[in-house]
Design a protein around this motif. Structure first.
Motif, short mmCIF file in Angstrom:
data_model
loop_
_atom_site.label_atom_id
_atom_site.label_comp_id
_atom_site.label_asym_id
_atom_site.label_seq_id
_atom_site.Cartn_x
_atom_site.Cartn_y
_atom_site.Cartn_z
N ALA A 142 -27.37 -5.79 39.60
CA ALA A 142 -26.10 -6.07 38.91
C ALA A 142 -25.13 -4.92 39.12
O ALA A 142 -23.94 -5.14 39.39
CB ALA A 142 -26.36 -6.27 37.42
N LYS A 143 -25.62 -3.69 39.06
CA LYS A 143 -24.77 -2.51 39.22
C LYS A 143 -24.15 -2.48 40.61
O LYS A 143 -22.99 -2.10 40.78
CB LYS A 143 -25.62 -1.24 38.98
N ASN A 144 -24.92 -2.89 41.60
CA ASN A 144 -24.45 -2.88 42.99
C ASN A 144 -23.23 -3.76 43.22
O ASN A 144 -22.42 -3.50 44.11
CB ASN A 144 -25.57 -3.34 43.94
N VAL A 145 -23.10 -4.80 42.41
CA VAL A 145 -21.96 -5.72 42.56
C VAL A 145 -20.65 -4.94 42.42
O VAL A 145 -19.65 -5.24 43.07
CB VAL A 145 -22.03 -6.85 41.49
N TYR A 146 -20.67 -3.90 41.57
CA TYR A 146 -19.44 -3.16 41.27
C TYR A 146 -19.39 -1.81 41.97
O TYR A 146 -18.51 -1.00 41.67
CB TYR A 146 -19.31 -2.99 39.75
N SER A 147 -20.30 -1.55 42.93
CA SER A 147 -20.32 -0.22 43.53
C SER A 147 -19.13 -0.03 44.47
O SER A 147 -18.78 -0.94 45.25
CB SER A 147 -21.64 0.04 44.26
N GLY A 148 -18.48 1.11 44.34
CA GLY A 148 -17.35 1.45 45.21
C GLY A 148 -16.07 0.68 44.92
O GLY A 148 -15.14 0.67 45.72
N MET A 172 -13.58 -10.33 39.69
CA MET A 172 -14.71 -9.50 39.26
C MET A 172 -14.44 -8.74 37.95
O MET A 172 -13.54 -7.89 37.90
CB MET A 172 -14.88 -8.48 40.39
N VAL A 173 -15.18 -9.05 36.92
CA VAL A 173 -15.05 -8.34 35.64
C VAL A 173 -16.41 -7.73 35.32
O VAL A 173 -17.42 -8.44 35.33
CB VAL A 173 -14.70 -9.31 34.48
N GLU A 174 -16.45 -6.44 35.05
CA GLU A 174 -17.76 -5.82 34.77
C GLU A 174 -18.14 -6.07 33.31
O GLU A 174 -17.58 -5.48 32.38
CB GLU A 174 -17.77 -4.33 35.09
#
Ligand code: NDP
Ligand code: AKB
Length: 253
Positions: A203-209, A186-188
């Protein structure tokens, strides 16, 4: 001798981070993408900070075989010696079960990630400076090592990149061209926004937490790979965030 790096998809994410880091390291840069305005800004910024390097930018859609051949053939003579090719341009579109998949999404992924990489490689390989060190770095993915739910066609394209990397290593062996696959988890970047057709919330949810990798993390890995001694090649390098175990098992806080 100053080395020249050709980066596809330098207008965003990993490609842009590679351009920024390699400019700092003193490489000359050949940069392409479809969004020329972004490349123009990047070029101006980099030259303001690193005035001794050379940068040449051009608009390119890697899916267009004729455009790829013509643009690369038409490069100014001083740009026709390339040391490092970073085949980075790529995308994911959609995250649906195969029975619900969109054919346009499938075509865009196959045309960009597989056919685009092939077209660019075919045009650049004859220009590679094998006397002073030549290296092809392909952006694979964890998705090229395993298949995750709803990843179907994207995973298939990255498995194809894995196969093409191995094939290139065999076919280019006697020319002394190194070939490496960099396989991030996973790369933001803009990756998820593109996958979800511009839905920024999704898209933002992919990186949440979770703390994902950055483009810079991947660029630093690529710099390591391309600066090994002449007799050393890193064939394949899988890089994940510490909080990611597989394509989909992520430790979210
Ligand atoms: N982010 C992630 O989690 C991961 C990404 N990867 C891979 O890394 C690579 C870079 O992705 P990333 O930086 O994350 O995503 P971004 O969306 O941020 O960047 C993708 C880049 O590819 C370019 N591109 C896309 N389609 C084309 C095309 N048809 N012709 C030319 N350039 C194109 C885009 O430029 P433009 O739109 O201007 O043409 C952009 O510069 C991809 O191959 C991706 O599959 C691998 C594993 C994980
Ligand atoms: C699962 C990943 O880490 C990768 N970014 C992808 O979506 O394929």
């Amino acid at each position: 001798m100053t080395k020249t790096v050709f980066i596809t998809g330098a207008s965003s994410g990993i490609g842009q981070a590679c351009a920024e880091l390699l400019a700092k390291e003193g490489y000359n840069l050949l940069l392409c993408a479809r969004r020329l305005n972004r490349l123009e800004k990047l070029k101006d910024t980099l030259l303001a900070t690193y005035p001794t390097i050379q940068i040449h930018i051009f608009e390119l859609d890697v899916r267009d075989a004729e455009q790829v051949a013509n643009q690369i053939d038409g490069l100014p003579p001083e740009w026709k010696k390339i040391n490092i090719l970073i085949n980075n341009a790529g995308l994911s579109q959609g995250l649906d079960p195969i029975q619900d998949g969109d054919i346009g999404d499938w075509d865009r992924m196959i045309d960009t990630n597989i056919k685009g990489l092939l077209y660019v490689s075919k045009a650049v390989i004859p220009l590679m400076d094998t006397e002073n060190g030549a290296h092809i770095v392909n952006l694979g993915s964890i998705a090229g090592k395993e298949v995750y739910p709803n990843g179907n066609v994207y995973c298939a394209t990255k498995h194809a990149v894995d196969a093409l990397t191995k094939a290139m290593r065999i076919d280019l062996l006697t020319q002394g061209i190194k070939v490496t696959s960099i396989d991030p988890g996973m790369v933001e970047t803009e990756f998820s926004e593109v996958r979800f057709h511009g839905d920024r919330e999704k898209a933002k949810n992919v990186y949440s937490g979770v703390q994902p990798l950055t483009g810079k993390d991947v660029a630093e890995t690529i710099l390591f790979v391309i600066t090994r001694p002449a007799h050393v090649n890193i064939n394949d390098l899988l890089i994940m965030p510490t909080a990611q175990a597989t394509g989909t098992i992520v430790n979210r806080k």
